[in-house]
Design a protein around this motif. Structure first.
Motif, PDB file in Angstrom:
ATOM      1  N   ILE A   1      -8.180  -3.652  -8.014  1.00 12.21           N
ATOM      2  CA  ILE A   1      -6.874  -4.074  -8.542  1.00 12.21           C
ATOM      3  C   ILE A   1      -5.788  -3.980  -7.477  1.00 12.21           C
ATOM      4  O   ILE A   1      -4.920  -4.848  -7.367  1.00 12.21           O
ATOM      5  CB  ILE A   1      -6.508  -3.211  -9.766  1.00 12.21           C
ATOM      6  N   SER A   2      -5.847  -2.935  -6.664  1.00 14.20           N
ATOM      7  CA  SER A   2      -4.773  -2.706  -5.702  1.00 14.20           C
ATOM      8  C   SER A   2      -4.897  -3.550  -4.441  1.00 14.20           C
ATOM      9  O   SER A   2      -3.910  -3.741  -3.725  1.00 14.20           O
ATOM     10  CB  SER A   2      -4.725  -1.221  -5.325  1.00 14.20           C
ATOM     11  N   THR A   3      -6.088  -4.056  -4.124  1.00 16.05           N
ATOM     12  CA  THR A   3      -6.274  -4.814  -2.885  1.00 16.05           C
ATOM     13  C   THR A   3      -6.457  -6.308  -3.096  1.00 16.05           C
ATOM     14  O   THR A   3      -6.295  -7.081  -2.144  1.00 16.05           O
ATOM     15  CB  THR A   3      -7.504  -4.292  -2.121  1.00 16.05           C
ATOM     16  N   LEU A   4      -6.759  -6.738  -4.310  1.00 20.95           N
ATOM     17  CA  LEU A   4      -7.075  -8.151  -4.547  1.00 20.95           C
ATOM     18  C   LEU A   4      -5.939  -9.099  -4.162  1.00 20.95           C
ATOM     19  O   LEU A   4      -6.194 -10.120  -3.506  1.00 20.95           O
ATOM     20  CB  LEU A   4      -7.469  -8.350  -6.015  1.00 20.95           C
ATOM     21  N   PRO A   5      -4.680  -8.841  -4.540  1.00 21.41           N
ATOM     22  CA  PRO A   5      -3.616  -9.798  -4.174  1.00 21.41           C
ATOM     23  C   PRO A   5      -3.468  -9.995  -2.669  1.00 21.41           C
ATOM     24  O   PRO A   5      -3.300 -11.129  -2.199  1.00 21.41           O
ATOM     25  CB  PRO A   5      -2.354  -9.158  -4.786  1.00 21.41           C
TER      26      PRO A   5
ATOM     27  N   GLN B   1       8.210   3.483 -10.303  1.00 20.35           N
ATOM     28  CA  GLN B   1       7.089   3.821  -9.436  1.00 20.35           C
ATOM     29  C   GLN B   1       6.165   2.625  -9.211  1.00 20.35           C
ATOM     30  O   GLN B   1       5.915   1.844 -10.125  1.00 20.35           O
ATOM     31  CB  GLN B   1       6.304   4.986 -10.027  1.00 20.35           C
ATOM     32  N   PRO B   2       5.655   2.461  -7.982  1.00 24.94           N
ATOM     33  CA  PRO B   2       4.759   1.342  -7.670  1.00 24.94           C
ATOM     34  C   PRO B   2       3.341   1.592  -8.151  1.00 24.94           C
ATOM     35  O   PRO B   2       2.982   2.696  -8.575  1.00 24.94           O
ATOM     36  CB  PRO B   2       4.818   1.277  -6.143  1.00 24.94           C
ATOM     37  N   LEU B   3       2.525   0.566  -8.038  1.00 25.17           N
ATOM     38  CA  LEU B   3       1.151   0.624  -8.530  1.00 25.17           C
ATOM     39  C   LEU B   3       0.333   1.695  -7.821  1.00 25.17           C
ATOM     40  O   LEU B   3      -0.424   2.428  -8.457  1.00 25.17           O
ATOM     41  CB  LEU B   3       0.490  -0.749  -8.352  1.00 25.17           C
ATOM     42  N   GLN B   4       0.461   1.793  -6.516  1.00 22.73           N
ATOM     43  CA  GLN B   4      -0.375   2.733  -5.768  1.00 22.73           C
ATOM     44  C   GLN B   4      -0.144   4.177  -6.216  1.00 22.73           C
ATOM     45  O   GLN B   4      -1.089   4.965  -6.318  1.00 22.73           O
ATOM     46  CB  GLN B   4      -0.087   2.595  -4.265  1.00 22.73           C
ATOM     47  N   LEU B   5       1.109   4.517  -6.475  1.00 23.90           N
ATOM     48  CA  LEU B   5       1.412   5.886  -6.906  1.00 23.90           C
ATOM     49  C   LEU B   5       0.872   6.140  -8.311  1.00 23.90           C
ATOM     50  O   LEU B   5       0.368   7.226  -8.605  1.00 23.90           O
ATOM     51  CB  LEU B   5       2.921   6.117  -6.869  1.00 23.90           C
ATOM     52  N   LEU B   6       0.964   5.137  -9.180  1.00 20.58           N
ATOM     53  CA  LEU B   6       0.417   5.284 -10.535  1.00 20.58           C
ATOM     54  C   LEU B   6      -1.092   5.471 -10.497  1.00 20.58           C
ATOM     55  O   LEU B   6      -1.637   6.351 -11.189  1.00 20.58           O
ATOM     56  CB  LEU B   6       0.783   4.065 -11.376  1.00 20.58           C
ATOM     57  N   LEU B   7      -1.788   4.662  -9.714  1.00 22.33           N
ATOM     58  CA  LEU B   7      -3.241   4.792  -9.615  1.00 22.33           C
ATOM     59  C   LEU B   7      -3.621   6.158  -9.053  1.00 22.33           C
ATOM     60  O   LEU B   7      -4.592   6.771  -9.512  1.00 22.33           O
ATOM     61  CB  LEU B   7      -3.802   3.681  -8.727  1.00 22.33           C
TER      62      LEU B   7
ATOM     63  N   ASN C   1       0.802  -1.223   0.000  1.00 23.30           N
ATOM     64  CA  ASN C   1       0.000   0.000   0.000  1.00 23.30           C
ATOM     65  C   ASN C   1       0.834   1.273   0.000  1.00 23.30           C
ATOM     66  O   ASN C   1       0.275   2.371  -0.001  1.00 23.30           O
ATOM     67  CB  ASN C   1      -0.926   0.010   1.221  1.00 23.30           C
ATOM     68  N   SER C   2       2.144   1.129   0.031  1.00 26.33           N
ATOM     69  CA  SER C   2       3.009   2.300   0.159  1.00 26.33           C
ATOM     70  C   SER C   2       3.019   3.126  -1.125  1.00 26.33           C
ATOM     71  O   SER C   2       3.227   2.605  -2.219  1.00 26.33           O
ATOM     72  CB  SER C   2       4.434   1.851   0.491  1.00 26.33           C
ATOM     73  N   TRP C   3       2.782   4.402  -0.985  1.00 28.24           N
ATOM     74  CA  TRP C   3       2.880   5.321  -2.125  1.00 28.24           C
ATOM     75  C   TRP C   3       3.606   6.615  -1.738  1.00 28.24           C
ATOM     76  O   TRP C   3       4.217   7.268  -2.576  1.00 28.24           O
ATOM     77  CB  TRP C   3       1.485   5.691  -2.663  1.00 28.24           C
ATOM     78  N   PHE C   4       3.565   6.979  -0.444  1.00 32.80           N
ATOM     79  CA  PHE C   4       4.144   8.256  -0.028  1.00 32.80           C
ATOM     80  C   PHE C   4       5.664   8.255  -0.198  1.00 32.80           C
ATOM     81  O   PHE C   4       6.239   9.239  -0.673  1.00 32.80           O
ATOM     82  CB  PHE C   4       3.772   8.550   1.426  1.00 32.80           C
ATOM     83  N   ASN C   5       6.320   7.157   0.195  1.00 27.05           N
ATOM     84  CA  ASN C   5       7.774   7.093   0.031  1.00 27.05           C
ATOM     85  C   ASN C   5       8.166   7.189  -1.438  1.00 27.05           C
ATOM     86  O   ASN C   5       9.158   7.835  -1.791  1.00 27.05           O
ATOM     87  CB  ASN C   5       8.316   5.792   0.626  1.00 27.05           C
TER      88      ASN C   5
END
Length: 295
Positions: A268-272, A226-232, A211-215
């Motif tokens: 998409i971001s929580t399913l895995p 860039q990770p998925l959360q930041l892209l979304l 869930n990390s996006w701030f870092n």
């Protein structure tokens, strides 16, 4: 063996407890289910209150718009790698530290405990942390997402408590009689008997990394890292900006797509992580305080 007979009062209490449990489960599960069905529904039907248990009509527009973004698969892969590598590093750092702090014969154990506790109450702040990360040459690199924040005082305390309460001193004494040293004891005895705390800390760390996006927002400029959360987050903010500039029928269509993409992004971001959790649920039922030695 005679079966126990329940009175009418016991039956009423059991029914009441089951009803309360079912109600609590529905309160927890239904919002998750609603997000899933909303991601497959027309936003107009959701706004009109016509979606309750199943989509009124299937609409995959939100997923299509998200997957049109070329970078989404790259960012998805980045998030998976960050989560896997970061979890391994966190376990490799925090578990041995927790074990060492659980040992009564650790020299300076009191001061080491204080040293670890201070950052829980006093933080260096964002700017000093940024300069430290920059000084180590980690800015805009893969390792900035998994190394600087791998140490967790809370996880170390949990591991320390587990080792202290679950591994009897007699096991260590028996291992010493057989000529086992501290390092060998840790790898051959302590770790195999610590599956529950490994699973708990591993899942906590994995969820945090996923869930990390701030870092990533602070320390990464390269879009390829860039990770998925930041892209979304960037996609949704971009859609909101376009929505504010549009008028008329275009604004309505953009609002519709924005709502659909919002729900699809959550799924998409929580399913895995939601798929991973049931496999580790048994360790949470055991709890990190349950002893691993059976008499």
């Amino acid at each position: 063996m005679r079966s126990r007979k329940y009175s009418a009062g016991d039956a009423i209490v059991n029914i009441a407890f089951h009803a309360i449990a079912i109600f609590v489960i529905l309160i927890i599960v239904y919002p998750l289910w609603f997000v899933v069905i909303a991601s497959f529904s027309d936003p107009t039907d959701i706004a009109n209150g016509e979606v309750w248990l199943l989509p009124r009509k299937l609409d995959l527009g939100g997923y299509r718009e998200l997957f049109k973004q070329r970078q989404i698969w790259l960012s998805y892969g980045n998030t998976i790698i960050y989560t896997l590598v970061g979890t391994v590093i966190a376990l490799a750092v925090n578990i041995p530290a927790g074990y060492a702090m659980s040992r009564k014969d650790l020299a300076g154990r009191k001061w080491i405990n204080i040293f670890y506790l201070i950052p829980m109450f006093v933080s260096g702040g964002l700017i000093p942390t940024y300069f430290v990360v920059k000084a180590f040459g980690l800015l805009d690199s893969f390792w900035v997402m998994v190394l600087p924040f791998s140490v967790s005082t809370y996880n170390i305390i949990v591991a320390r408590t587990f080792f202290r309460s679950s591994l009897p001193e007699s096991l260590w004494q028996a291992a010493q009689i057989d000529g086992c040293g501290t390092i060998r004891y840790f790898f051959q005895f302590a770790l195999p008997l610590s599956k529950s705390v490994l699973a708990v800390i591993g899942l906590w760390t994995a969820v945090g990394l996923w869930n990390s996006w701030f870092n990533a927002l602070i320390y990464l400029n390269n879009e390829a890292l860039q990770p998925l959360q930041l892209l979304l987050r960037r996609i949704l903010i971009s859609n909101q900006s376009l929505l504010g500039a549009a008028t008329g029928s275009m604004a309505q269509e953009l609002r519709r797509l924005s709502d659909m993409m919002k729900y699809a992004a959550i799924v998409i971001s929580t399913l895995p992580i939601m798929c991973l959790y049931p496999f580790l649920q048994k360790y949470f039922n055991q709890g990190v305080m349950i002893g691993a030695i059976k008499e």
